[in-house]
Design a protein around this motif. Structure first.
Motif, PDB file in Angstrom:
ATOM      1  N   ASP A   1       0.839  -1.204   0.000  1.00 33.85           N
ATOM      2  CA  ASP A   1       0.000   0.000   0.000  1.00 33.85           C
ATOM      3  C   ASP A   1       0.870   1.248   0.000  1.00 33.85           C
ATOM      4  O   ASP A   1       0.604   2.205  -0.739  1.00 33.85           O
ATOM      5  CB  ASP A   1      -0.943   0.013   1.208  1.00 33.85           C
ATOM      6  CG  ASP A   1      -2.019  -1.047   1.113  1.00 33.85           C
ATOM      7  OD1 ASP A   1      -2.361  -1.454  -0.028  1.00 33.85           O
ATOM      8  OD2 ASP A   1      -2.529  -1.464   2.170  1.00 33.85           O
TER       9      ASP A   1
ATOM     10  N   ARG B   1       2.331   6.559  -6.925  1.00 36.79           N
ATOM     11  CA  ARG B   1       1.348   7.539  -7.405  1.00 36.79           C
ATOM     12  C   ARG B   1       1.863   8.965  -7.183  1.00 36.79           C
ATOM     13  O   ARG B   1       1.825   9.799  -8.100  1.00 36.79           O
ATOM     14  CB  ARG B   1       0.015   7.325  -6.675  1.00 36.79           C
ATOM     15  CG  ARG B   1      -1.104   8.223  -7.161  1.00 36.79           C
ATOM     16  CD  ARG B   1      -2.433   7.978  -6.433  1.00 36.79           C
ATOM     17  NE  ARG B   1      -2.316   8.287  -5.005  1.00 36.79           N
ATOM     18  CZ  ARG B   1      -2.265   7.394  -4.024  1.00 36.79           C
ATOM     19  NH1 ARG B   1      -2.357   6.102  -4.294  1.00 36.79           N
ATOM     20  NH2 ARG B   1      -2.160   7.757  -2.760  1.00 36.79           N
ATOM     21  N   GLU B   2       2.360   9.230  -5.977  1.00 38.74           N
ATOM     22  CA  GLU B   2       2.875  10.560  -5.671  1.00 38.74           C
ATOM     23  C   GLU B   2       4.084  10.917  -6.542  1.00 38.74           C
ATOM     24  O   GLU B   2       4.221  12.053  -7.002  1.00 38.74           O
ATOM     25  CB  GLU B   2       3.248  10.647  -4.196  1.00 38.74           C
ATOM     26  CG  GLU B   2       2.053  10.613  -3.270  1.00 38.74           C
ATOM     27  CD  GLU B   2       2.431  10.471  -1.801  1.00 38.74           C
ATOM     28  OE1 GLU B   2       3.644  10.340  -1.489  1.00 38.74           O
ATOM     29  OE2 GLU B   2       1.511  10.474  -0.967  1.00 38.74           O
TER      30      GLU B   2
ATOM     31  N   ARG C   1       1.260   4.067  -2.967  1.00 38.78           N
ATOM     32  CA  ARG C   1       1.064   5.499  -2.680  1.00 38.78           C
ATOM     33  C   ARG C   1       2.277   6.303  -3.140  1.00 38.78           C
ATOM     34  O   ARG C   1       2.148   7.345  -3.784  1.00 38.78           O
ATOM     35  CB  ARG C   1       0.812   5.705  -1.188  1.00 38.78           C
ATOM     36  CG  ARG C   1       0.381   7.143  -0.891  1.00 38.78           C
ATOM     37  CD  ARG C   1       0.142   7.390   0.575  1.00 38.78           C
ATOM     38  NE  ARG C   1       1.429   7.813   1.131  1.00 38.78           N
ATOM     39  CZ  ARG C   1       1.886   7.492   2.317  1.00 38.78           C
ATOM     40  NH1 ARG C   1       1.189   6.715   3.105  1.00 38.78           N
ATOM     41  NH2 ARG C   1       3.050   7.927   2.745  1.00 38.78           N
TER      42      ARG C   1
END
Length: 88
Positions: A51, A58-59, A55
């Protein structure tokens, strides 16, 4: 001091600041691209919390896109490639 010299000095200073800002953006982009490559394919990244990994991916992708847009603005501002971009 002649006004012509003051204007030229200001122009040179502004150009130098612009080139420095562009260099920093290019350096940041290279760092973010390395981070993305690590998160996508390095075996060590597979061992981390997935997870968190997703994240960060994506960032990082969002940051890469923002940085590329900022770099594009440099070209749009003057219409000519700068020395830092490999221009003449």
């Amino acid at each position: 001091m002649s006004r012509a010299f003051v204007d030229e000095d200001s122009e040179v200073r502004l150009n130098r600041e612009r080139l420095e800002r562009e260099r920093k953006l290019r350096d940041w982009l290279a760092i973010q691209e390395k981070k993305q490559a690590f998160l996508e394919s390095d075996p060590k990244a597979e061992d981390m919390d997935q997870d968190l990994r997703e994240r960060w991916l994506r960032e990082t992708r969002e940051d890469i896109e923002r940085t590329r847009k900022l770099l594009e603005e440099f070209t749009l501002d003057d219409g000519e490639p700068s020395v830092a971009r490999g221009g003449a």
